[in-house]
Design an enzyme around this catalytic site. Structure first.
Site, PDB file in Angstrom:
ATOM      1  N   SER A  89       0.782  -1.230   0.000  1.00 45.25           N
ATOM      2  CA  SER A  89       0.000   0.000   0.000  1.00 45.25           C
ATOM      3  C   SER A  89       0.814   1.281   0.000  1.00 45.25           C
ATOM      4  O   SER A  89       0.252   2.366  -0.120  1.00 45.25           O
ATOM      5  CB  SER A  89      -0.946   0.010   1.195  1.00 45.25           C
ATOM      6  OG  SER A  89      -2.048  -0.824   0.934  1.00 45.25           O
ATOM      7  N   PHE A 153     -12.689 -13.785  -2.353  1.00 47.06           N
ATOM      8  CA  PHE A 153     -11.385 -13.243  -2.723  1.00 47.06           C
ATOM      9  C   PHE A 153     -10.319 -13.689  -1.727  1.00 47.06           C
ATOM     10  O   PHE A 153      -9.218 -14.099  -2.116  1.00 47.06           O
ATOM     11  CB  PHE A 153     -11.458 -11.721  -2.795  1.00 47.06           C
ATOM     12  CG  PHE A 153     -10.265 -11.096  -3.468  1.00 47.06           C
ATOM     13  CD1 PHE A 153     -10.264 -10.858  -4.830  1.00 47.06           C
ATOM     14  CD2 PHE A 153      -9.136 -10.748  -2.735  1.00 47.06           C
ATOM     15  CE1 PHE A 153      -9.166 -10.286  -5.460  1.00 47.06           C
ATOM     16  CE2 PHE A 153      -8.030 -10.177  -3.347  1.00 47.06           C
ATOM     17  CZ  PHE A 153      -8.041  -9.948  -4.716  1.00 47.06           C
ATOM     18  N   THR A 159      -5.370 -17.748   1.156  1.00 44.57           N
ATOM     19  CA  THR A 159      -5.234 -19.007   1.884  1.00 44.57           C
ATOM     20  C   THR A 159      -4.372 -19.959   1.060  1.00 44.57           C
ATOM     21  O   THR A 159      -4.208 -19.773  -0.149  1.00 44.57           O
ATOM     22  CB  THR A 159      -6.605 -19.649   2.161  1.00 44.57           C
ATOM     23  OG1 THR A 159      -7.229 -19.999   0.915  1.00 44.57           O
ATOM     24  CG2 THR A 159      -7.511 -18.695   2.933  1.00 44.57           C
ATOM     25  N   TYR A 195     -10.628   2.015   5.825  1.00 42.49           N
ATOM     26  CA  TYR A 195      -9.631   1.726   4.796  1.00 42.49           C
ATOM     27  C   TYR A 195     -10.223   0.776   3.763  1.00 42.49           C
ATOM     28  O   TYR A 195     -10.796  -0.262   4.106  1.00 42.49           O
ATOM     29  CB  TYR A 195      -8.410   1.092   5.450  1.00 42.49           C
ATOM     30  CG  TYR A 195      -7.167   1.082   4.618  1.00 42.49           C
ATOM     31  CD1 TYR A 195      -6.262   2.128   4.686  1.00 42.49           C
ATOM     32  CD2 TYR A 195      -6.883   0.014   3.774  1.00 42.49           C
ATOM     33  CE1 TYR A 195      -5.088   2.122   3.936  1.00 42.49           C
ATOM     34  CE2 TYR A 195      -5.725   0.000   3.024  1.00 42.49           C
ATOM     35  CZ  TYR A 195      -4.832   1.046   3.108  1.00 42.49           C
ATOM     36  OH  TYR A 195      -3.678   1.023   2.355  1.00 42.49           O
ATOM     37  N   ASN A 197      -9.113  -0.810  -0.126  1.00 38.01           N
ATOM     38  CA  ASN A 197      -8.246  -0.887  -1.295  1.00 38.01           C
ATOM     39  C   ASN A 197      -8.996  -0.533  -2.577  1.00 38.01           C
ATOM     40  O   ASN A 197      -8.389  -0.070  -3.545  1.00 38.01           O
ATOM     41  CB  ASN A 197      -7.643  -2.288  -1.393  1.00 38.01           C
ATOM     42  CG  ASN A 197      -6.574  -2.522  -0.349  1.00 38.01           C
ATOM     43  OD1 ASN A 197      -5.567  -1.828  -0.310  1.00 38.01           O
ATOM     44  ND2 ASN A 197      -6.789  -3.489   0.531  1.00 38.01           N
ATOM     45  N   GLY A 340       2.997  -0.713   4.087  1.00 39.09           N
ATOM     46  CA  GLY A 340       2.601  -1.553   2.985  1.00 39.09           C
ATOM     47  C   GLY A 340       2.724  -3.019   3.327  1.00 39.09           C
ATOM     48  O   GLY A 340       3.733  -3.440   3.884  1.00 39.09           O
TER      49      GLY A 340
END
Length: 400
Positions: A89, A153, A159, A195, A197, A340
């Protein structure tokens, strides 16, 4: 995006916080050397379970680096100050910088609606791009659902079984936004902070619509090339890492600090897109954040906008601006930057408000905490206590 935090579903992940303060931070105790506390914090990160760590500091005395642990568990090769790594990030600060440059050029306004530039893209299950501004994308007040929180996702990309089946998949930005639009918003635009993305995937799409070029092209032209960031790249769909670099390791399991360790170095970073695909090294990150805070990349008005923060829900002493976080450390020093996190890589980059004292640190394992103790050590002279492998250490203040 941070693997461990995404899997846990926590609000704070390893991929967004490191920030700036006065250059005269609290000094390390006399006789220990200017960076001895930082060196010890890097060693403590490895003692807590990270395979290896690398840090580079840039201040009035020049550059200083330290490493600990290994960059390759199979061969035992050590970490290097020259290692390139996935910065996750931290990409967001670069994206926000480009959008603020475009604002300074009069090519867009931060108060433009998302729908103006991306008609019909933010739509469904209560999402409405007519009510969300570009500014709200950049400071995470849009309420748009975070696509990396989607259960499918997470299963497919974070995983063990899913990752090894899907690690080379190519995902378009539109695919990532579509995942988010299948959920309800977290809140009405401008009423809270969370937050996501997805915000920065959309921000990258706005850059393309405004300029006719990809966000990667614009970052290269406007930031990487002018600052001569020779170790920084946007790999797009390239799964391998440039050299020199270490391997990257993950547990690929829910909130796990023990159990098998997997090499996750190779992956198609399109799953992170403009929210987190970049690769860099510590020296380049120091140079970037120093230049940004010293006004080399943005006019005064745009830098002021970038540094105008909103409170981060549930995280004291941290504010989020436009792709840039402000954090007040335990000694009162305020730093600016970002964290990040992505598979097998956890990073923090921070600089003081005058851009004259910068630090960037990377761990090559994503389960053993974040760079927060290293920041405290460098900017506050606070010695880190070594902990047994597998024990919890403070992660980064923010989500990624």
């Amino acid at each position: 995006m941070s693997v461990r935090t995404i899997l846990v579903g926590a609000t704070a992940v390893a991929l967004s916080a490191a920030l700036a303060a006065p250059a005269l931070a609290v000094a390390a105790p006399a006789g220990t050397g200017r960076h001895e506390a930082t060196r010890q914090a890097v060693r403590a990160a490895v003692a807590a379970g990270a395979p290896g760590a690398t840090v580079t500091v840039r201040d009035a005395h020049g550059s200083w680096s330290a490493t600990a642990g290994v960059g390759n568990l199979r061969t035992g090769a050590p970490r290097s100050p020259l290692d390139r790594y996935r910065v996750g990030s931290i990409t967001k600060t670069f994206v926000a910088t480009v959008l603020l440059q475009l604002e300074a050029e009069g090519r867009l306004s931060l108060d433009d609606t998302v729908d103006r530039w991306l008609p019909g893209v933010v739509r469904g299950h209560g999402h409405d791009g007519h009510r969300i501004t570009v500014r709200q994308l950049l400071n995470h007040t849009s309420g748009i659902y975070n696509y990396t929180s989607d259960k499918t996702f997470v299963r497919d990309y974070f995983t063990k079984d899913g990752f090894f089946e899907h690690r080379y998949d190519t995902l378009r930005p539109e695919d990532l936004v579509r995942v988010a639009m299948s959920h309800k918003p977290d809140f009405a635009p401008g009423t809270s902070w969370k937050y996501s993305n997805t915000n920065y995937v959309l921000a990258g799409m706005v850059i393309r619509r405004v300029t006719g070029h990809s966000y990667a092209q614009e970052i290269r032209r406007r930031v990487i090339e002018p600052l001569h960031l020779t170790a920084t790249s946007l790999p797009g769909t390239r799964a391998t890492m440039p050299r020199p670099s270490s391997r990257a390791y993950s547990k690929l399991a829910l909130d796990a600090t023990t159990g098998p360790t997997y090499d996750v170095t190779e992956l198609n970073p399109s799953l992170a897109s403009s929210a987190g695909e970049m690769i860099s090294d510590s020296a380049d990150l120091d140079r970037f954040y120093s230049a940004l805070l010293r006004g080399r990349l943005l006019p005064v008005r745009q830098l002021k906008e970038m540094k105008t923060t909103v409170p981060v829900t549930g995280v004291p002493n941290v504010g989020y601006g436009l792709g840039l976080m402000a954090q007040t450390l335990s000694c009162g020093v305020r730093v600016w930057g970002h964290d990040g996190g992505i598979h097998g890589s956890v990073s923090s980059a921070a600089t003081t408000a005058d851009g004259r004292h910068s630090l960037a640190v990377n761990l090559d394992g994503d389960w053993a905490g974040g760079g927060q103790p290293v920041l405290e050590a460098e900017f506050c002279g606070k010695r880190a206590q070594e902990r047994p492998a597998g024990s919890r250490r403070p992660a980064s203040p923010l989500p990624s």
